[in-house]
Each structure stands twice: as C-alpha cells, then as structure tokens.
Design a protein around this motif. Sequence first.
Motif, PDB file in Angstrom:
ATOM      1  N   UNK A 112      43.986  17.587  -5.421  1.00 35.85           N
ATOM      2  CA  UNK A 112      43.382  16.267  -5.557  1.00 35.85           C
ATOM      3  C   UNK A 112      44.220  15.293  -4.742  1.00 35.85           C
ATOM      4  N   UNK A 113      43.595  14.215  -4.307  1.00 41.97           N
ATOM      5  CA  UNK A 113      44.324  13.279  -3.456  1.00 41.97           C
ATOM      6  C   UNK A 113      43.868  11.850  -3.699  1.00 41.97           C
ATOM      7  N   UNK A 114      44.819  10.949  -3.488  1.00 39.55           N
ATOM      8  CA  UNK A 114      44.466   9.524  -3.375  1.00 39.55           C
ATOM      9  C   UNK A 114      44.737   9.101  -1.942  1.00 39.55           C
ATOM     10  N   UNK A 144      40.065  11.907  -3.434  1.00 39.56           N
ATOM     11  CA  UNK A 144      39.772  13.117  -2.679  1.00 39.56           C
ATOM     12  C   UNK A 144      39.895  14.375  -3.496  1.00 39.56           C
ATOM     13  N   UNK A 161      43.130  13.217 -12.445  1.00 41.63           N
ATOM     14  CA  UNK A 161      43.227  11.771 -12.219  1.00 41.63           C
ATOM     15  C   UNK A 161      41.938  11.101 -12.681  1.00 41.63           C
ATOM     16  N   UNK A 166      42.021  19.679 -11.839  1.00 38.55           N
ATOM     17  CA  UNK A 166      42.164  21.104 -11.539  1.00 38.55           C
ATOM     18  C   UNK A 166      42.577  21.806 -12.822  1.00 38.55           C
TER      19      UNK A 166
END
Lengths: 383, 383, 383, 383
Positions: A248-250, A257, D211, D248
């Motif tokens: 996962x991404x920020x 993301x 998140x 996840x």
Amino acid sequence: MARKINIGLIGYKFMGKAHSNAYLSVSKFFKTKIEPVRKIVCGRNGKAVKAFQKQWGWDEYSTDWREVVAREDIDVIDISTPNSSHCEIAVAAARAKKHIICEKPLAMNVAEAKKMVDAVEKARIVHMICHNYRRVPALSLAKEMIDAGELGKLYHYRGFYLQDWIADPNFPLVWRLKKEHAGSGAHGDLNSHIIDLAHYLVGDIEEVVGMMETIIKRRPLPSGTSGMSGKSGRKMGRVTVDDAALFLARFKNGTLGSFEATRFALGRKNGQRIEVNGSKGSIVFELERMNELKYYRGGDSNGRRGFRLIQVTEPSHPFIEGYWPPGHIIGYEHSFINTIHDFIGAIAAGKRVVRPNFEDGLKVQRVLEAVEKSSRVGRWVKV
Amino acid sequence: MARKINIGLIGYKFMGKAHSNAYLSVSKFFKTKIEPVRKIVCGRNGKAVKAFQKQWGWDEYSTDWREVVAREDIDVIDISTPNSSHCEIAVAAARAKKHIICEKPLAMNVAEAKKMVDAVEKARIVHMICHNYRRVPALSLAKEMIDAGELGKLYHYRGFYLQDWIADPNFPLVWRLKKEHAGSGAHGDLNSHIIDLAHYLVGDIEEVVGMMETIIKRRPLPSGTSGMSGKSGRKMGRVTVDDAALFLARFKNGTLGSFEATRFALGRKNGQRIEVNGSKGSIVFELERMNELKYYRGGDSNGRRGFRLIQVTEPSHPFIEGYWPPGHIIGYEHSFINTIHDFIGAIAAGKRVVRPNFEDGLKVQRVLEAVEKSSRVGRWVKV
Amino acid sequence: MARKINIGLIGYKFMGKAHSNAYLSVSKFFKTKIEPVRKIVCGRNGKAVKAFQKQWGWDEYSTDWREVVAREDIDVIDISTPNSSHCEIAVAAARAKKHIICEKPLAMNVAEAKKMVDAVEKARIVHMICHNYRRVPALSLAKEMIDAGELGKLYHYRGFYLQDWIADPNFPLVWRLKKEHAGSGAHGDLNSHIIDLAHYLVGDIEEVVGMMETIIKRRPLPSGTSGMSGKSGRKMGRVTVDDAALFLARFKNGTLGSFEATRFALGRKNGQRIEVNGSKGSIVFELERMNELKYYRGGDSNGRRGFRLIQVTEPSHPFIEGYWPPGHIIGYEHSFINTIHDFIGAIAAGKRVVRPNFEDGLKVQRVLEAVEKSSRVGRWVKV
Amino acid sequence: MARKINIGLIGYKFMGKAHSNAYLSVSKFFKTKIEPVRKIVCGRNGKAVKAFQKQWGWDEYSTDWREVVAREDIDVIDISTPNSSHCEIAVAAARAKKHIICEKPLAMNVAEAKKMVDAVEKARIVHMICHNYRRVPALSLAKEMIDAGELGKLYHYRGFYLQDWIADPNFPLVWRLKKEHAGSGAHGDLNSHIIDLAHYLVGDIEEVVGMMETIIKRRPLPSGTSGMSGKSGRKMGRVTVDDAALFLARFKNGTLGSFEATRFALGRKNGQRIEVNGSKGSIVFELERMNELKYYRGGDSNGRRGFRLIQVTEPSHPFIEGYWPPGHIIGYEHSFINTIHDFIGAIAAGKRVVRPNFEDGLKVQRVLEAVEKSSRVGRWVKV
C-alpha cells in the motif's frame, strides 16, 4: 537523408529481441530524423549471439561488452542484460560518453542506481530507462488526460501485475529466481512497471507498507542452460527471490495507492491492470487489451454515464498516426518502437532529457527498496 | 544463408505499407528458408512512391508497373493496388512467370477472376490472395479446432464486418466509393473477408439471398487528390457502390450462414465478428480483440461450462512461437507477416499450392456476384 | 387504500410462474393505484394446478378455463397457456368483457390474431401482449434515447436470439417442437421477441426474405408427460417446427434489418442481442447482461469516443426507482413486474391503450407469417 | 401446510425493504417447511413506518422495538437498523428467546459483538448475520469449487469493493458518515462484506496492515431528515468515518490477501470484485455481473485454456432451481431470498447453526478492528 547512429546492443534474449525489432522498425513507421543502425550485438555465448546477429540483421557480434563500449563508432549502448550487470555496463558506457538506454529495473538496489545516475549526469549524455509501458498509446493517452485535468484531483491508484508462468512448482530455478542475478522476483520485474506508471500518472510516493512472499521455496535446477525455456533437472535448489509482493502507498499529493505483483495468479498471462480514480473521472487499463482505455467521465449527462471503451487507435491518439487505421490494433512490440522513437528523437534534437530516465529509474528503485524494508520491519517506511 | 528472392510491389498506400512491413519483418521473427528482398516499389505518383521507397527501404522505385513485371530480376509481383487493376497486372505477371500475391478482392467480377485463375494455372507459378485474416492466430486456431472435430457438425456461421468510417455524409467521394475503381463498396471490401473466412472454416456456399444499399447517395468530391484521407470539396458526386450488403446463405454441408458488411455502424471501427456453432461447441472471434478466441466446449463438466477466453498467445498456438511470451499481444500487421511467411515458404518448398490462392479468390468472387444478382432479382441465387 | 382487481390466470408453467410473481410483487415495489388479487389459477391437470395455487398463494384453482372466464368477480384474464389456445380463450374473455393480458406470440397465425384483435376492439377492454422485454429498463432507455433523437436517423437494426436448450439430438420431442401446439419453433418463440423490439425501437417492417430450418428432424418422444423438463423415451417422433429462422428486412423508414433465432447455438443460453446503428450513435443490448446498455455517442469529443457501458440502475432510468440503489441489479422476472405495472396502471387510469397491445401482437404475427411464406417461395415478401 | 413463524422486523429503510421482499418471496420460489409471516415492522418515525407497513404488507407496525421484542407471538427478530442499535436490540431479543437475523456489520466494535455472541449462545436460539453475498449463486458455487479442491492450494485472495455515491463533496453528511451511528465508513460497510467472503472462501486471517482515509473531511449537513436521499443544507459538519480503507492480510493457511473499500471510485456503483488464485485454478467474481463466475482451470488441455464465463443460471447451480431457466438472470434481491431461505430452513430443521452466524460476525469485527488499529499504529497487527 536521415542521420545515422550506431547502436551497440548488450543482451540478446527476450529484451534483445524486442529492442532489435524497435531499431528495425522505428524509421519505417515514423519519419525520424535519426536512423538507428543495428551495428553490433553482444552476449556471452558466442554461438547463440551469432545466430541472433544473423536473425535480426545486426552488422557484427561480440562476446565482450567492454569491447563494444570501447568502440569509437558506437553512439548508443543499449543494456538488455539481466539486472545484475546493468550498473557496471552503464557506468562504463557513461564514461565512454555513449548515450544509454537501459532495461528495467535500473539496478540491483538504490546504491547501484545512484552510481548510475551520477555517472550519466557527469557524462551529460542522453539516458533512458526502458519502461516501455509509458508509451503504450492507451497509457500515453491516460497521461494526457490526467495532465489536462480530465480526471480532476486523483484519489486512488490501483496497480496490479499478475502472471502465472512459474505457478507450476516443477518449473525450473531459472536466473530470474536467483537474487544474485535478478535482485528480486516479481517485485523488481513487475512492481517496477506499475511503480513507474504510478510516478508517470500520479506522482511521487511518500511512504509504503508491504509484504513479500516466496511461495515455492525450492525448485528443480535447470537441466541445461538456464533461461525461461529451460527444462527441469533432478537436483533441487533454493529460490532466493519473492514470488509475490504487495504494498500500500501514500503519494505525496494524497492519492492512495495499492500495488500487487505476483507470478502465481493462474490464468493471468500478462495481467497488468491500472485503475485511477479522480474527482472528475476514472480510467482503467488492461495490458492484455492494450489498445483499449476505459474512461468514465463524471460530467456526462445524467442517465448516460458509463465507462467508455475507447479504442486507442485513432490518428489523434498518441503514436497512432504512424501505424494503422482505427480499429487495426498494434501489439506489445510497438511499445518498444514508440520508446526508441522518443529516445532517438531526443538524441536527434540534442535534448538531454527524455523520460523516464535514470533518475526515474532510481526513484522506482527507492520505492522497491522501501517496500523490501517494510516487509522486513513490518511497518510503514518513508521512500 | 537464406536464399533471396526479389519482390516487386505494385501499390504503396495502406496495403503497400502492410506488405512492406511483412517483407521487412518475416525473416526476423521466423527462421525462413527464403529472405525476401524489398527490390522495387511501383506507383503512379512518382514523388509519393519515391518517398515511400525511402521510408520503407525499397531498393528502387518505378512509376510503370509493366516495367517492373518485365524485369528479369524480379521473382514475385505483389499486387497491392485498387481492385480495378488487379486483373491486368496479374495476367501480365503470370505471363512473365512471376509468383504473385494479390490483394483482395481478387478482381472486379467473376469474369476477371477466371481470367486470372487461367493465367496463373497456365504459368504454373505460386499464387496467393492476401486474405490475411486466415492467419490471425486465433482464426488459424479456430480452423485447427474445426478440422479436429472439436466443434462437431457445424450448424451456424455468423459473420459480420462493421465499420463507420464513411458514416459522416460529408466524408468525400473517395475511390473506394466509385464502382469503376472499387467494383463494389462494403460488399467487396468487407464481405470478401468474411466470405473467405466462411470458406476456410466451414466450406463452400451453395446459395444466397441478400440485399445491398447505398445509404448516402451523393457526397462531396474530394478537394485534392482522392484517397481515404482526402478532404471534401464543394462539388457533389454520385456514390456508385453499396454502403451496406447483407445476405443469408446455405452452405453445401447444410450449415446456415448470415453475413453483414456495413460502413454505417457508428462506433464500430474494425468490427469483424465471426461466430460458429456446432454440435460439440462454439467459437467467437472479434477482430478488434484479435488475440482472443472465445470457445465453448459442450463436453465440459456440468455446472462448469462457459465460453473460455483463450488468449491465443501461447507457444503452442499457430504462428506464436516467432513472437512474444504468453499475454504479450501481436497486432494487425502480424497477420500479413504470417501470410507472407507461408507465401515465401511455399516458394521455398517448391509447392505450388498455398491457400488461399486465386481459386479461393475466384470462389469468393462467385459468392459476391451471386449476392449482387440476388439483390437485383429479389430471390435466392445459386453460387 | 388501493382498489383491488381480481386476476384469473390461465396456465401455470413457466409463464404462469413469472406472471404470478409479478402480481405478487408489483404493488410492493411500486405505489400502484390498483392492487391485483391473485384470485384463481387454472390448468388442465388438477393436482398440478392445485400445488401451484398453494405455492404462489392464489385463492382458488380451477381446471376449466371457461368457468374462470364466466365468473363475474374476475376482472382480468391472463393467458399464459401454449399458443394454440390463445385465440379461443382471448375471444371468450373479450366477450365476457374481461381485460386481457396474453403471452406471446399472440396466436398461431395471422387469421387467429385478427380474430383476437376484432374481439378485443369490440369489447372495448384493455388488452396487452406480454412482450416483457420492452420493459427491461435498458431497452426502455434505448427507446427513450431513440425517441429523443439521440441516435439520429436509424441505419441498421440487428436482432439475434440464440439459445441451445435443444441442441442435444436426444432432447425429447416436447410440445414446443410440435406445430399443432406451438405454431412454430424458434421463429414464433424467439423471433417474435426481436420483431416486437424492432417495431418498438425502429418502426414497421415493409418486406422480408428469410429461411427456416429444422436441424434435427426426429427426436425421442418424452417418456412421461411432455414439457421442458421431460425425459426421453424410446419411441421417436417427427419435429414439425423450425429449429432456426433467419431473415433480412427493410423497414418502412429505410432501416436495414437482420434477424436470427436459433436453438442450436451451443453456449448461448438466453442470447438475445440487439444492436441499432444511427447517424448520431449506436446502442447494443445483451439480455444475459440485461442491466447494461452500451451506447456510442458520435458527438463525444475527438479521441474520447467509445461505447459507454451504462449500468441501467440509476434512479433516473425507467422503472428503476422502485427497486434498488445504483449497481444493485434486477433480474429477468422484473421485466414482468414492470409490464404488469403498466397493464394495471392502464386499467386504473381508464386508458384503453397500453402498448404492446393485441394490434402490436398482430403486427408481429404478420411479419412471422411473411417470413414463413418467404422461406417457402424463396423470395422477398411484403409484410 | 407449512408451519408459520412470525417475523418482527426492526428497521424499514434499504435493508428493511430487501428483507421484506425476501419474506414475501421465499415460500413462493422455494418449497419451504416454514412460511414466514410479515407480522410487525418497527421504526421510530410512525408515519413513515406505517406507510412502509402498507406498502410491503406487514400486519402491524410499531415505533417501539422493545414492545416488538417483548411480544410472545413473535418468533424472529430481524435487525435491519443502523449499526449503532444492533447490540442493544440483539441482546434484548436473545433474552426474549427470539431467533435473530441481524444486518452487517454485526456491531460497532468487538466488545459489542462479543456481548451479542454471548447473549445468543446463552439463549440457544438460531442467529444469523445477513452477509447476503455468500448466497449469490456464483459465490456459493465458488465455495463449492474451493471445498472440492478445484482451485487447489490457495495463493491469493483479492477483494475490492468500490463505490462512488459520496464522491461528490456536496453530498450531505448522512448518518452513514457519522461514527456514532455507523461505527465506520467504507470500512464497516464494504470491507465487512469482502472480509466475510474471505472467511467463507479462504479461511481465517492471521494479521493485517492497513490504512484508512477520510478524503472529504467536511460536508453540508442534510437539509431535512438524514438518509441516503437527503438533500444538502447550508451548514457544514465534520465527517467522522473513513471514506476509504485498504489493507493487506496474511491468512492462517498462508494465502495472501489484498482488500480495498472506497466510496470514491467514480463510475463504480457496486463494484465488488473477488479474485482467488490457487494452484489448480482461479475464479473471478464481479457483483455488478453477479450471475457470472469466471473460472480458469489449469487442467484444461494445452492451447485451450482460458477463463470460462460460467453463467451461474443452471439448475445444477446453488439456489437456481427455484428460479428461472438458464440465461434468465436473477438480481440483487435474490441473495436475500436465498439467505432467508436458509435461515428459516435452519429454524424448521431445529438446527442451531446456520452460517454466517454471530460468531462469523464477531470474526469480521475482529478483522475490522485490527485494521483500524493498524492504521493508527502504522504496523502489522494480529487479528
């Protein structure tokens, strides 16, 4: 008459073939100012590289890349070798003032990637990383649309790259499954693509959290020479790269993301899928139907909204004018032709910056490495 | 070292480009016994044909096809001109003992087509008609499956070819819309393809009933030179070909056929769609997604049946081995590469018969003509 | 409090069930002025009809339709029997001044259909034919769009209805395969739907040319009572209806039509597909994905055109407000709820005309019969 | 004659309607041993609940749920209220020895959910949580296939649930956007579904990292009474739930999971998508095409492999026999009919366990809470 530049291609397998075809075809489909000459191809196995030279019409072959880099008549070094040799070749080529195009991922790690960036910056040559998917017309169109604000403020980026070519536990332990040659597995091979596309379409990533997994830990060693087509022998060896890597991404601009790469999704052959959702619209791209872009326009009239299936084969679409009439599709290889088109275009124009370049490659490498770290430490990691 | 044969290409527009690319690439992707040499390209407009010669790397150009046909060093005449000149060129080329590949439809009518068949038979050369879609891998696969009995006894053939490029009434009166140049409109241009595929997949057609329509009867004359990209002028002229042609058919083996070609289906760019239903299964093909074949297998286990989306990109699939790994698609142009591959393969092997040949072209012409007659007389017509 | 009307339902198989559910649900999903009461259901097999009565909550059952028609407390006769009895029941019901809703096709032939129209006209009651697909929201939306000119002038109507439920030669000779009960096969059962939709969306048909075929000519007689679920016995019998019926058509407004119905398309379960192409746009509908309408708008901006996948589940779409939020789909049965909604709405409003009515049914019958004649005489036939 | 049980329904909005329809229809489509009686519906707004009572044919209405729970003639309490009241009502109903079916998510948090599980266990009644999607036939089929080993060892679970109904920043601050009423936003509403399906198809989750994000932080307060259809007023208020939640997961059996819920994916109306990859095959499900299951079978013969589009409308498929012939689809509401079918079936059979029950609901709650914690602490959290 178009000016000619001489290409020295290092590597002659899958990517060597894709690049050879691009050099062959680019000045046919497009009116280029430069015509690339397939001068010399290089590989360690003399017999095999010679056969390739004949097949793809290169003037010469060599088994020593240093010799190629040293040649004065070579203008461009094309690095299509396994990842472990990218850094050494690139640094040498930069010192020799050759323009460079390098396959992805740029390097084995951030440290190598930095060395490469330093070298090319110092050399003041044109450098490019071959993230060819930026120049699939449908994705180039997506970029145009995002830049023009057609998607509004971006909320979500969803990137997946699913394959299944090693899902069989008896598939042999080829070089791509060994850390010393490949650096990583699905992560570097596949996530690198969808990270680069994320940078292209959305922007920089701030932090990530992820997991990496080796699903099949031991495999038969190849019976003959290694490679994707190798057959399995009787001895077993340890897989030292990941089979799947999710994170996962920020993004710095606040976009959320989600990324996933795996080689264990049965039925997915080249299952790259990109979805971007913004305040004004969404786009969806699937690589196996790479001539199509799905586009939802929030501003369409009430009761008439729906994802449009744009066939990205119109003359007004990026790169299409060189090819065929609407509805007559292009294929995987054309993304390389388009990439080489812009690479030699930059050389012709005397522009040093063509994107994605080595700095873009380094940026991808930073994200890859942050995910690796996150998967070790079990928490979010800044890029 | 591969033996070389010299190609003389007559015509340098859309088809000239597709054929040039095929000659360029065939010996790269495939290990061919013969290497085609792009020797001379011919067209009436000297300036334009010269530009084309440079662009696509032909050794020479000419503005006189007779001269090309007469040259001793030319082995193959490739006829990529508008339909009205096929017959004259082919007959001359046959007399000159050149191997011939000719664009479709073969001729303006059955009478011409017969003359061409007679000429090539007498000359004992290799002759082929460029129905390139037979060599889209998905359709070649469909043929393999039908021949192997995987579809059982065939019940239905449904062939459509929908486009929209002249749906705008202001689109100019290009040569394709004049009977004297094109012979017919959507009928010869599009139905010829799906008739040939019907012959290929199902067999001979016994009788037909159909209708043909010119939807927009008058159009602006092109302002400059005619052609697909021409702009409209102020003067109007009469469209003398059909815009749409539909027909029903009975095949000799009892299969029922339904055919439709139109240039007035908004949103359909290259909308060819083939469906075949048999006693054991069905297949569906759509040209805009030409790397896919949908296959329904009646023998699948209960509760698990469904159309399979086969990505025809596996090494075991026809023609694929020369290209890319699974899921990495090919495009429109590859159907020509595959066609040329088999054409030069036949020459190399000294085989005179490669299909589809001029007799197949004649057979298509007979069906086209029967439909035209049916549309005049308003009843079923034997082929 | 909603006014109540008493329904007498004749027939209790597939259609009896679909209609029962519609009467059950219509006043729940919609605010109707009339509440239909499931008063009496009628069938010849007393035990079976009684079981149905219990299952679907009808107040009473009967084995004599004349008795039902004669009852004073019955307001509506719903004819859900096989085609062969439609005429007799409808004429009797009209004489008894009952409102009538009748399953399709209206009758066995034009002569019967005329009798029915005469009877209902004389009786001045509300009459409707249950062409339920007109009220699939996606098709109602298509009609709205066409009426609003969003497709411009119409060029093509393409209607297909493909099934496979009798493709197995051992499937028994059920009543639907006997002319005396069914009138025709795929033609009356399936073409009737796509002809009615053609009338709805495009307009009247002027002339047709067609072919009809019985693919499997002899089948095992059912071992037990006939019906779709019957098992095959050992004795064989002759199929007396068509298995497939195809035709071309010219509409009065110049639109070109192509129609096909078959029960021999393996893998096609309820494969109705409608495409309409006009000068401003196109629509495509597939019954198996009946909540979707594909819409191509020629007026979309350059480079952004593509078929939109409209999910017809928005509150602004026809009939949807009664159901669920966007993206929450409805099913086959809802087309009947919507039909009954409008039928009882017409009764409540004292309006005699609700479409499609018996005249629309007669119009379909005329086309069916013209195709039958064409298939006999081998030429175009005026409707 | 079927035994009757009296239902007391608390809540009459979206879910009240879906449940009412299920009680109405279940004994029609299926032969049930119990017939549910729509006895009493309860809500706080007397006028509105009375209108609902009439519309959906409930015998009585009430504005006091305690009164309903206390009634001796009520056998089942159906909790279709907002999440904040589930616990109190369920505990009271359990004490009163009523069977309970409760909407999802079970509670506001794990503590509440535990209380509910304790109460129903002590009461020894039948309890169920309405995760209706388990009984979409395509997903029930997927479960059958996984249980039968048709997918082999599972590698990946990918669950997404994308909507767009609040993407407009001017959409009002309805109760679902306030933590005190809804507990959470997309997370509890949408992730709860795909977590439950993960438990159903794959098994227990061991740890998660995630998140959560509130994209639009302030919105206009509703001008009138709150609700999904409320209009926006002038005053602004704070959104106190998440708009998007991604995580996840590692399952106990080693499967890797990826989950995402958002209400900010423009164009996605009810975009639930489930993909499971195993060593023998893969399945893909999309809720907007809920009658379809895509299935890739690794064991299909070479060159014929591909995702099968199974239309889950065959009599052999779960729940289908009660409905319509193949290809005649069902809709969203049928998942509730199927759920109620099994709920009342368990009561009829005297079985206390029908899945998913409150323990399943608690299990989902634990995952939801672990993700919430992970999103606060920034690292992996054990469930």
